[in-house]
Design a protein around this motif. Structure first.
Motif, PDB file in Angstrom:
ATOM      1  N   SER A 189       0.839  -1.213   0.000  1.00 29.04           N
ATOM      2  CA  SER A 189       0.000   0.000   0.000  1.00 29.04           C
ATOM      3  C   SER A 189       0.873   1.262   0.000  1.00 29.04           C
ATOM      4  O   SER A 189       0.551   2.248  -0.663  1.00 29.04           O
ATOM      5  CB  SER A 189      -0.976   0.003   1.179  1.00 29.04           C
ATOM      6  N   MET A 190       2.009   1.222   0.712  1.00 32.14           N
ATOM      7  CA  MET A 190       2.905   2.384   0.717  1.00 32.14           C
ATOM      8  C   MET A 190       3.575   2.598  -0.642  1.00 32.14           C
ATOM      9  O   MET A 190       3.669   3.716  -1.134  1.00 32.14           O
ATOM     10  CB  MET A 190       3.993   2.213   1.794  1.00 32.14           C
ATOM     11  N   SER A 191       4.027   1.503  -1.257  1.00 37.21           N
ATOM     12  CA  SER A 191       4.749   1.636  -2.535  1.00 37.21           C
ATOM     13  C   SER A 191       3.794   1.928  -3.697  1.00 37.21           C
ATOM     14  O   SER A 191       4.207   2.471  -4.725  1.00 37.21           O
ATOM     15  CB  SER A 191       5.594   0.394  -2.826  1.00 37.21           C
ATOM     16  N   ALA A 192       2.508   1.605  -3.507  1.00 45.87           N
ATOM     17  CA  ALA A 192       1.509   1.919  -4.546  1.00 45.87           C
ATOM     18  C   ALA A 192       1.424   3.426  -4.776  1.00 45.87           C
ATOM     19  O   ALA A 192       1.154   3.890  -5.890  1.00 45.87           O
ATOM     20  CB  ALA A 192       0.144   1.367  -4.138  1.00 45.87           C
ATOM     21  N   GLU A 193       1.711   4.202  -3.738  1.00 42.91           N
ATOM     22  CA  GLU A 193       1.693   5.669  -3.850  1.00 42.91           C
ATOM     23  C   GLU A 193       2.757   6.169  -4.830  1.00 42.91           C
ATOM     24  O   GLU A 193       2.675   7.286  -5.329  1.00 42.91           O
ATOM     25  CB  GLU A 193       1.926   6.312  -2.485  1.00 42.91           C
ATOM     26  N   TYR A 194       3.757   5.331  -5.078  1.00 45.38           N
ATOM     27  CA  TYR A 194       4.840   5.721  -5.996  1.00 45.38           C
ATOM     28  C   TYR A 194       4.752   4.963  -7.323  1.00 45.38           C
ATOM     29  O   TYR A 194       5.709   4.896  -8.078  1.00 45.38           O
ATOM     30  CB  TYR A 194       6.206   5.497  -5.320  1.00 45.38           C
ATOM     31  N   GLY A 195       3.566   4.372  -7.570  1.00 44.47           N
ATOM     32  CA  GLY A 195       3.320   3.747  -8.863  1.00 44.47           C
ATOM     33  C   GLY A 195       3.664   2.270  -8.948  1.00 44.47           C
ATOM     34  O   GLY A 195       3.660   1.684 -10.032  1.00 44.47           O
ATOM     35  N   PHE A 196       3.956   1.642  -7.795  1.00 47.24           N
ATOM     36  CA  PHE A 196       4.304   0.217  -7.810  1.00 47.24           C
ATOM     37  C   PHE A 196       3.045  -0.624  -7.614  1.00 47.24           C
ATOM     38  O   PHE A 196       2.261  -0.377  -6.708  1.00 47.24           O
ATOM     39  CB  PHE A 196       5.314  -0.100  -6.703  1.00 47.24           C
ATOM     40  N   GLU A 197       2.867  -1.623  -8.493  1.00 46.13           N
ATOM     41  CA  GLU A 197       1.699  -2.499  -8.368  1.00 46.13           C
ATOM     42  C   GLU A 197       2.127  -3.957  -8.306  1.00 46.13           C
ATOM     43  O   GLU A 197       2.944  -4.407  -9.111  1.00 46.13           O
ATOM     44  CB  GLU A 197       0.759  -2.297  -9.565  1.00 46.13           C
ATOM     45  N   MET A 198       1.582  -4.680  -7.355  1.00 42.50           N
ATOM     46  CA  MET A 198       1.867  -6.106  -7.223  1.00 42.50           C
ATOM     47  C   MET A 198       0.766  -6.758  -6.399  1.00 42.50           C
ATOM     48  O   MET A 198       0.274  -6.160  -5.439  1.00 42.50           O
ATOM     49  CB  MET A 198       3.223  -6.311  -6.523  1.00 42.50           C
ATOM     50  N   GLU A 199       0.380  -7.965  -6.783  1.00 43.39           N
ATOM     51  CA  GLU A 199      -0.611  -8.715  -5.999  1.00 43.39           C
ATOM     52  C   GLU A 199       0.056  -9.239  -4.727  1.00 43.39           C
ATOM     53  O   GLU A 199       1.250  -9.552  -4.719  1.00 43.39           O
ATOM     54  CB  GLU A 199      -1.144  -9.900  -6.818  1.00 43.39           C
ATOM     55  N   LEU A 200      -0.742  -9.373  -3.661  1.00 47.09           N
ATOM     56  CA  LEU A 200      -0.221  -9.869  -2.383  1.00 47.09           C
ATOM     57  C   LEU A 200       0.431 -11.247  -2.544  1.00 47.09           C
ATOM     58  O   LEU A 200       1.491 -11.525  -1.980  1.00 47.09           O
ATOM     59  CB  LEU A 200      -1.350  -9.934  -1.345  1.00 47.09           C
ATOM     60  N   GLU A 201      -0.191 -12.089  -3.353  1.00 47.36           N
ATOM     61  CA  GLU A 201       0.341 -13.444  -3.574  1.00 47.36           C
ATOM     62  C   GLU A 201       1.750 -13.388  -4.173  1.00 47.36           C
ATOM     63  O   GLU A 201       2.633 -14.156  -3.794  1.00 47.36           O
ATOM     64  CB  GLU A 201      -0.595 -14.219  -4.514  1.00 47.36           C
ATOM     65  N   GLN A 202       1.968 -12.458  -5.106  1.00 52.72           N
ATOM     66  CA  GLN A 202       3.286 -12.308  -5.731  1.00 52.72           C
ATOM     67  C   GLN A 202       4.302 -11.762  -4.726  1.00 52.72           C
ATOM     68  O   GLN A 202       5.473 -12.152  -4.725  1.00 52.72           O
ATOM     69  CB  GLN A 202       3.200 -11.370  -6.946  1.00 52.72           C
ATOM     70  N   ALA A 203       3.839 -10.887  -3.845  1.00 54.48           N
ATOM     71  CA  ALA A 203       4.729 -10.327  -2.815  1.00 54.48           C
ATOM     72  C   ALA A 203       5.231 -11.434  -1.882  1.00 54.48           C
ATOM     73  O   ALA A 203       6.395 -11.450  -1.485  1.00 54.48           O
ATOM     74  CB  ALA A 203       4.003  -9.256  -2.015  1.00 54.48           C
ATOM     75  N   TYR A 204       4.343 -12.388  -1.539  1.00 49.97           N
ATOM     76  CA  TYR A 204       4.773 -13.536  -0.725  1.00 49.97           C
ATOM     77  C   TYR A 204       5.958 -14.236  -1.391  1.00 49.97           C
ATOM     78  O   TYR A 204       6.925 -14.608  -0.746  1.00 49.97           O
ATOM     79  CB  TYR A 204       3.643 -14.565  -0.589  1.00 49.97           C
ATOM     80  N   ARG A 205       5.854 -14.390  -2.707  1.00 49.13           N
ATOM     81  CA  ARG A 205       6.891 -15.139  -3.438  1.00 49.13           C
ATOM     82  C   ARG A 205       8.175 -14.331  -3.596  1.00 49.13           C
ATOM     83  O   ARG A 205       9.275 -14.845  -3.460  1.00 49.13           O
ATOM     84  CB  ARG A 205       6.369 -15.555  -4.809  1.00 49.13           C
ATOM     85  N   ASP A 206       8.035 -13.031  -3.886  1.00 50.11           N
ATOM     86  CA  ASP A 206       9.210 -12.213  -4.205  1.00 50.11           C
ATOM     87  C   ASP A 206       9.907 -11.614  -2.982  1.00 50.11           C
ATOM     88  O   ASP A 206      11.116 -11.413  -2.998  1.00 50.11           O
ATOM     89  CB  ASP A 206       8.812 -11.057  -5.142  1.00 50.11           C
ATOM     90  N   PHE A 207       9.133 -11.325  -1.943  1.00 49.69           N
ATOM     91  CA  PHE A 207       9.692 -10.566  -0.825  1.00 49.69           C
ATOM     92  C   PHE A 207       9.994 -11.385   0.427  1.00 49.69           C
ATOM     93  O   PHE A 207      10.875 -11.021   1.199  1.00 49.69           O
ATOM     94  CB  PHE A 207       8.749  -9.414  -0.436  1.00 49.69           C
ATOM     95  N   ASN A 208       9.242 -12.460   0.667  1.00 51.73           N
ATOM     96  CA  ASN A 208       9.413 -13.193   1.926  1.00 51.73           C
ATOM     97  C   ASN A 208      10.829 -13.740   2.069  1.00 51.73           C
ATOM     98  O   ASN A 208      11.377 -14.327   1.144  1.00 51.73           O
ATOM     99  CB  ASN A 208       8.401 -14.346   2.023  1.00 51.73           C
ATOM    100  N   GLY A 209      11.395 -13.529   3.249  1.00 50.77           N
ATOM    101  CA  GLY A 209      12.718 -14.057   3.536  1.00 50.77           C
ATOM    102  C   GLY A 209      13.850 -13.162   3.080  1.00 50.77           C
ATOM    103  O   GLY A 209      15.012 -13.428   3.377  1.00 50.77           O
ATOM    104  N   ARG A 210      13.530 -12.088   2.359  1.00 51.62           N
ATOM    105  CA  ARG A 210      14.582 -11.194   1.858  1.00 51.62           C
ATOM    106  C   ARG A 210      14.735  -9.969   2.762  1.00 51.62           C
ATOM    107  O   ARG A 210      13.814  -9.608   3.489  1.00 51.62           O
ATOM    108  CB  ARG A 210      14.263 -10.747   0.428  1.00 51.62           C
ATOM    109  N   SER A 211      15.891  -9.348   2.683  1.00 51.23           N
ATOM    110  CA  SER A 211      16.110  -8.139   3.489  1.00 51.23           C
ATOM    111  C   SER A 211      15.247  -7.011   2.921  1.00 51.23           C
ATOM    112  O   SER A 211      14.909  -7.012   1.732  1.00 51.23           O
ATOM    113  CB  SER A 211      17.583  -7.729   3.455  1.00 51.23           C
ATOM    114  N   LEU A 212      14.918  -6.048   3.780  1.00 52.66           N
ATOM    115  CA  LEU A 212      14.120  -4.896   3.334  1.00 52.66           C
ATOM    116  C   LEU A 212      14.821  -4.161   2.192  1.00 52.66           C
ATOM    117  O   LEU A 212      14.183  -3.704   1.253  1.00 52.66           O
ATOM    118  CB  LEU A 212      13.892  -3.929   4.495  1.00 52.66           C
ATOM    119  N   LYS A 213      16.144  -4.055   2.299  1.00 56.03           N
ATOM    120  CA  LYS A 213      16.920  -3.368   1.250  1.00 56.03           C
ATOM    121  C   LYS A 213      16.657  -3.987  -0.120  1.00 56.03           C
ATOM    122  O   LYS A 213      16.460  -3.295  -1.111  1.00 56.03           O
ATOM    123  CB  LYS A 213      18.420  -3.443   1.562  1.00 56.03           C
ATOM    124  N   GLU A 214      16.658  -5.322  -0.162  1.00 55.88           N
ATOM    125  CA  GLU A 214      16.409  -6.017  -1.435  1.00 55.88           C
ATOM    126  C   GLU A 214      14.994  -5.759  -1.938  1.00 55.88           C
ATOM    127  O   GLU A 214      14.769  -5.562  -3.129  1.00 55.88           O
ATOM    128  CB  GLU A 214      16.617  -7.526  -1.260  1.00 55.88           C
TER     129      GLU A 214
END
Length: 210
Positions: A27-52
């Motif tokens: 929801s925060m990154s959507a303000e800057y034009g980023f779009e992603m489904e929650l399901e995809q975020a689980y796959r791409d973001f889980n377990g990674r550092s915030l920086k990544e």
């Protein structure tokens, strides 16, 4: 295999936080034009550092996120975690019947791990057994955090198993030489299996397997 120690990841394994954290980030990154489904975020973001995760977002939108983005994210997620975090289903009963040492090894900062465990009612069980990537400056998928946890607990790699729910975490455990059990949540099954994890769907099932 004679298991002498269990190393748990934290988010999505001990505490149910992934939906909260990912939801706020999207929801925060959507303000800057980023779009992603929650399901995809689980796959791409889980377990990674915030920086990544931030880098992924910046690459997608083609610009830098504001300087205060991380501070705002941490503040908002901390507030949400304080009231919304719950233990993963079945984890309390699973820990109750464990007769061997166990610990938690996570990419998150120590204060975040402690907060989430406390709100979920699990902190007492992990006191003095909390290991964070921030303590050793090594983040998954590098195996450093799991190797550090095993060493601090006083066990060799071959005597430990790792419980994970993210692709980065499984890569980390496997590359460190650990046997890794992957908590399948419907989003991650294929990713975890492809990286070499032994899948389980519930703590009841894991108890039977071990």
């Amino acid at each position: 295999m004679d298991i002498k120690c269990i190393i748990f990841d934290c988010d999505g394994v001990l505490v149910d936080t992934e939906k909260i954290g990912n939801g706020i980030l999207l929801s925060m990154s959507a303000e800057y034009g980023f779009e992603m489904e929650l399901e995809q975020a689980y796959r791409d973001f889980n377990g990674r550092s915030l920086k990544e995760c931030f880098l992924h977002i910046e690459n997608a939108i083609g610009k830098k996120l504001p300087e205060n983005f991380e501070t705002d994210y941490r503040q908002k997620s901390f507030e949400a975690f304080k009231t919304q975090v719950k233990p993963m289903e079945g984890i309390v009963a699973f820990l109750n019947q464990l007769t061997i040492p166990y610990c938690v090894a996570s990419s998150g900062p120590v204060d975040k791990i402690r907060l989430n465990l406390e709100v979920a009612g699990l902190l007492e069980r992990f006191e003095n057994k909390i290991f964070s990537s921030y303590q050793i400056n090594s983040w998954k998928p590098d195996p450093g955090i799991f190797l550090h946890a095993a060493k601090q607990m006083g066990f060799e790699v071959k005597d430990c198993i790792v419980i994970e729910d993210s692709k980065a975490g499984v890569i980390s455990g496997i590359s460190g030489g650990f046997k890794v059990y992957g908590f399948a949540n419907g989003y991650n099954n294929e990713d975890l299996e492809n990286e070499g994890a032994i899948l389980f769907n519930s703590y009841d099932e894991l108890r039977e397997m071990l």
